[in-house]
Design an enzyme around this catalytic site. Structure first.
Site, PDB file in Angstrom:
ATOM      1  N   GLU A 158     -28.086  44.818 -49.430  1.00 48.53           N
ATOM      2  CA  GLU A 158     -26.996  45.334 -50.595  1.00 48.53           C
ATOM      3  C   GLU A 158     -26.216  46.276 -50.000  1.00 48.53           C
ATOM      4  O   GLU A 158     -25.320  46.856 -50.653  1.00 48.53           O
ATOM      5  CB  GLU A 158     -27.939  45.560 -51.789  1.00 48.53           C
ATOM      6  CG  GLU A 158     -28.572  47.012 -51.807  1.00 48.53           C
ATOM      7  CD  GLU A 158     -29.804  47.253 -51.016  1.00 48.53           C
ATOM      8  OE1 GLU A 158     -30.640  47.982 -51.098  1.00 48.53           O
ATOM      9  OE2 GLU A 158     -30.299  46.029 -50.239  1.00 48.53           O
ATOM     10  N   CYS A 189     -32.080  44.768 -47.010  1.00 46.45           N
ATOM     11  CA  CYS A 189     -32.238  44.133 -48.141  1.00 46.45           C
ATOM     12  C   CYS A 189     -30.744  43.529 -48.806  1.00 46.45           C
ATOM     13  O   CYS A 189     -30.674  42.990 -49.699  1.00 46.45           O
ATOM     14  CB  CYS A 189     -32.879  44.559 -49.554  1.00 46.45           C
ATOM     15  SG  CYS A 189     -34.264  45.641 -49.157  1.00 46.45           S
ATOM     16  N   ASN A 204     -28.350  46.309 -44.718  1.00 41.72           N
ATOM     17  CA  ASN A 204     -29.633  46.880 -44.525  1.00 41.72           C
ATOM     18  C   ASN A 204     -30.680  45.896 -44.472  1.00 41.72           C
ATOM     19  O   ASN A 204     -30.470  44.626 -44.526  1.00 41.72           O
ATOM     20  CB  ASN A 204     -29.602  47.965 -45.542  1.00 41.72           C
ATOM     21  CG  ASN A 204     -29.902  47.448 -46.756  1.00 41.72           C
ATOM     22  OD1 ASN A 204     -29.074  46.296 -47.272  1.00 41.72           O
ATOM     23  ND2 ASN A 204     -30.626  47.857 -47.754  1.00 41.72           N
TER      24      ASN A 204
END
Length: 955
Positions: A587, A585, A583
């Protein structure tokens, strides 16, 4: 040396800028200065130039050469100071003389004029001491001051209420002086002061003292609450209302039903909230928890989270937490009891939901999910549908990860027109501009990350997307990018082999393959290319491409390095799809396809609230995780879905991502340096506990509510938990050098999961938490401490951040004084060069760039063995070079990490050296641009700040 500003004295003409620099001679008309005697005079910027000139000449001498250089420097600094004062203030703003001097000090430090700044600071301290000795301020001296109300009428200043308000704000705070705040507040008072300025005055006063005593951050927040209470109570009840914190113990109960009614009337709150037993919920509110905020946390809530009507907030903190709790309990049986349970968890800061959940829970558009992952198909209609989907998903605060690998590359044949493709880059440009156009209702910019596999023919152009040079039509200055790297490429790098780039239309199955199957297919396509059976391909040296990847990452902060094979080999959901990207970020690792848009619902345990000096509190952690998982699971059913593919995927798999924050605070409590084996062991043990309790909680929910529809065939159903999936990765690679020890009783839990099932396909992911950790007043996610003293800049203004644990330890050793504060500023918040600080404290409070990044990687690897998704892992490196970067990212791959996030390097670091006395602290503060850390070292300047709430990364 004289440092007076706006005094009656004058400087020699040669030293005055008033006649030679019109740009800096005078500020825009309408601004005023409050003098120390309470008088108000026009703001004259020429006197700033006079004071600066005297300060420089006092330190550097008055030779002709020095005078010429000083003249140039002073002119530039004066412009900067005037801009710093006026850019965040409406016309007619009144500044106190001390505020102007604070900006002078800040400009000197920013400009690197440390000797002059030090002399200036010492002179100010000396003059302050002389004034205090001559006329000690034991109480506020109040002439017949009046306050101007919004309607223009004037009332007498209520001195007693102001004094009581400040005293109340200081109750229970050690080393916080109401008298000091009162004295400082006096400087900002004048006859005719507006009601808004009066509310701001004590807040500013308390904030000036934060760097000397961190608990003034709590006092500042409590003083800020007074203005918020007046605003919210007046909006909810009508008329002019105000209340002290003590009075709110009774008034919250009456306010809460009025608040709900007001929100429903304004069509902001879901009418279903009125059907709750509001009297019972109001009685469950805990007004004293308003006192747990630090200034940054409360200001952030005010600016971005509290509901408002035309800019007027009508939501108080405890009502905010209860609103979120009610929104998450809407479909519960016995929903009042569940709402109270959820409220207690949120308002205690033991757990915090992610930003979209906090924004939208209980509202008429409850888009509560954090992350959306999509795969972009290779046809024109589907590409533009995907761009439209991006806009719809971003509209309600979703962060996006797009897998662009299927889109054919530059030079590939287009069958319908018999032409050649322009590749993936032009479409990325469209996606970039769409993200900027859809700015989530002004709360934060839309944010998207594009992923591309390393074998794609356009990978070299992809690496250049964030550069400021070249054809701007093939640049995406606002889009995040990430490499999706297969293990085979890393093996070719290790053996200095060749690497072949393909267009996906000619090798379509590579996109869905991983591990040994990918290797076999890839080598077959290489053979076909050598035989002339593939039209679009290019062969490069793997090491050269790897070096270029690292070079671009270093220079522009992008693309990030993420690893395809561990994400898929260890995925519990490999039986129903493929993980094609992460995604925004890095994670989230969920399956995507043409028909399914992956959705993840995030929240974070505050690890600092579950640790004592004796260790981890397992019983409390188990209770927190059990409730948190229930809240996250509820998100899936309550959620407002903007596209059907997201709803289909979320209801089928029901993934959630429970993470953590406050890791560095926990280490401080345990007295463990982050760069130590003990800290790595704690990372392992704490994540094991969270993993154990999260899996158990999802299993309990499965027994109560049923398994997720895609459970059968998953690794869970086969008794393969995240710790067990490590063996699959080890088999695929031939080896995996990683500690695999455990402490808890996994055998019993494994059996229960196999027989009862899992409510959620995925349960863990560690997100960045930059904003929600600010709300809770703890360190971000799994981040090392950035600096022990610095100024944090975000949409709410500038905030002094001081490490309270360090201050406590320095006080205990009689080392906390003005000299230490000055040294911390000078050395960018680092203890390393301060000789009188003992070595054990230097180790315990080592900052991000003082530790070897290998420690962060080792700790992350030990966490990763317990996590079914991934973690947002920022890496910090001092004095970077190619060899260091190479060894760092190879180690990340070798240890089995699934993803990495930003690379932060000291060459682009700039820490504000400030007292922070000059920030305005308004409830509706305007953003001040100030870079704390850039991810790259070039002039691109587009990399994410260490705290940037305009980015989805700051959840």
């Amino acid at each position: 040396m004289s440092s007076s500003l706006h005094t009656e004295s004058t400087a020699p003409a040669a030293l005055s800028l008033s006649s030679t620099s019109p740009a800096t001679a005078r500020a825009e008309p309408g601004y005023q200065i409050i003098r120390r005697n309470g008088g108000v005079t026009p703001f004259d910027a020429s006197k700033i130039g006079i004071a600066l000139t005297k300060a420089f000449l006092g330190v550097e001498g008055s030779t002709a050469a020095a005078s010429r250089r000083v003249h140039e420097v002073v002119e530039s600094l004066t412009q900067e100071i005037v801009l710093g004062l006026t850019r965040r203030a409406e016309a007619g703003r009144t500044f106190h003389i001390e505020e102007v001097q604070d900006q002078v000090e800040l400009a000197l430090m920013r400009g690197g004029h440390h000797k002059v700044a030090r002399a200036y600071v010492l002179y100010r301290e000396q003059r302050a001491a002389e004034r205090a000795k001559a006329a000690p301020a034991t109480a506020i001296i109040a002439p017949e001051f009046h306050v101007t109300l919004v309607n223009g009428s004037r009332i007498a200043l209520d001195i007693d209420r102001l004094r009581n308000l400040i005293s109340e704000a200081c109750e229970g705070l050690a080393d916080v002086s109401a008298e000091a705040i009162l004295t400082e507040t006096q400087r900002n008072l004048y006859d005719g002061i507006t009601e808004a300025e009066l509310a701001l005055a004590p807040v500013l006063a308390a904030r000036t003292l934060v760097e000397r005593e961190p608990d003034y951050a709590f006092a500042s927040a409590r003083l800020l609450l007074d203005g918020l209470r007046r605003e919210a109570l007046s909006a909810a009840h009508g008329g002019r209302q105000q209340a002290t914190q003590a009075e709110m113990k009774d008034r919250y109960a009456a306010y809460f039903p009025a608040y709900v009614a007001k929100g429903i009337e304004a069509e902001l709150l879901d009418p279903e909230l009125a059907r709750f037993d509001l009297k019972r919920l109001a009685a469950a509110l805990k007004p004293d928890r308003d006192l747990n905020f630090q200034y940054l946390g409360l200001q952030t809530l005010y600016d971005r989270y509290f509901l408002h009507i035309a800019g007027t907030r009508f939501e108080l903190p405890q009502a905010f937490f209860m609103r979120v709790a009610m929104g998450l309990a809407l479909r519960e049986i016995g929903r009042e009891a569940r709402a109270i349970e959820f409220y207690d968890l949120l308002s205690s800061f033991d757990f915090m939901a992610s930003t979209p959940t906090l924004f939208n829970a209980g509202t008429t558009r409850p888009q509560l999910s954090s992350c959306f992952l999509t795969t972009i198909p290779d046809d024109l209609e589907a590409i533009f549908k995907s761009v439209k989907d991006n806009a719809l998903l971003a509209k309600y605060s979703g962060g996006l990860g797009n897998d662009w690998t299927p889109v054919r590359g530059l030079g590939a044949r287009i069958k319908g027109t018999n032409g050649e493709s322009q590749g993936v880059v032009p479409f990325l440009k469209v996606a970039n501009d769409t993200a900027i156009a859809v700015n989530q209702g002004g709360k934060r910019k839309g944010a998207v990350c594009a992923y591309l596999e390393t074998w794609h023919i356009d990978i070299e152009e992809f690496l250049d997307l964030r550069k400021n040079t070249g054809d701007d039509r093939r640049r995406t200055h606002d889009m995040n990018t990430a490499n999706w790297v297969p293990d085979l490429f890393m093996e070719r790098v290790s053996e200095d082999g060749a690497w072949t780039l393909f267009s996906p239309d000619e090798v379509p199955d590579l996109h869905d393959l991983y591990g040994l199957a990918f290797k076999a297919a890839y080598e077959t396509y290489e053979a076909k290319a050598a035989q002339g059976k593939i039209k679009v391909f290019k062969q490069v040296r793997a090491v050269d491409l790897w070096r270029r990847m690292l070079t671009m990452l270093f220079e522009t902060g992008h693309p990030w390095i993420t690893f395809k094979d561990p994400c898929n080999i260890r995925s519990p959901q490999g039986h129903v799809g493929v993980v094609h990207s992460s995604n925004l970020c890095t994670e989230i690792t969920l399956n995507t396809s043409r028909d399914e848009v992956a959705v993840c619902n995030l929240g974070s345990v505050n690890l600092a609230r579950h640790v004592t000096p004796q260790g981890l509190d397992h019983d409390k952690l188990a209770r927190t995780v059990r409730t948190a998982l229930r809240m996250l699971d509820n998100v899936i059913d309550i959620n407002f879905y903007t596209i059907p593919e997201a709803r289909l995927s979320n209801l089928r798999h029901r993934p959630v991502g429970l993470g953590l924050m406050g890791y560095q605070d926990a280490l401080h409590t345990l007295r463990l340096p982050i760069a130590s084996e003990d800290a790595v062991t704690f990372a392992d043990e704490s994540m094991e506990a969270i993993s154990f309790h999260a899996i158990a909680a999802s299993c309990e929910l499965a027994a109560e509510r049923g398994r997720c529809p895609s459970f059968e065939g998953s690794l869970w159903s086969k008794g393969i938990l995240p710790i067990d999936s490590l063996e699959r990765l080890s088999e695929a690679r031939g080896r995996l050098d990683l500690d695999r020890s455990s402490v808890l009783d996994w055998s019993a839990l494994r059996e229960r999961v196999m027989h009862v099932g899992m409510r959620n396909s995925n349960v863990m992911a560690i997100a960045p938490t930059a904003t929600i950790s600010n709300i809770c007043g703890v360190s971000q996610s799994i981040e090392p401490i950035f600096r022990n003293l610095y100024v944090k800049a975000n949409m709410s203004g500038d905030f002094t951040v001081v490490n309270p644990a360090l201050v406590h330890d320095l006080k205990a050793r009689d080392l906390w004084d003005e000299v230490m504060i000055s040294d911390l500023k000078y050395f960018d918040g680092s203890l390393a060069s301060i000789d009188r600080v003992p070595d054990d404290l230097k180790m315990l409070y080592a900052t991000a760039f003082e530790i070897e990044p290998s420690w962060l990687i080792e700790a992350a690897a030990r966490r990763q063995k317990w996590i079914d998704q991934a973690q947002s892992l920022n890496l910090y490196i001092a004095n970077p070079n190619g060899r260091k970067l190479d060894s760092m990212y190879r180690l990340a791959w070798e240890r089995g990490l699934k993803t990495t996030y930003y690379l932060r390097a000291t060459a682009a670091t700039h820490v504000e050296k400030s007292t922070l006395k000059g920030t305005d602290g308004k409830l509706n503060a305007v953003q001040v641009t100030a870079t704390s850390v850039s991810s790259g070292t070039g002039a691109e300047g587009k990399a994410c700040l260490i705290d940037d709430p305009t980015c989805e990364a700051c959840q």
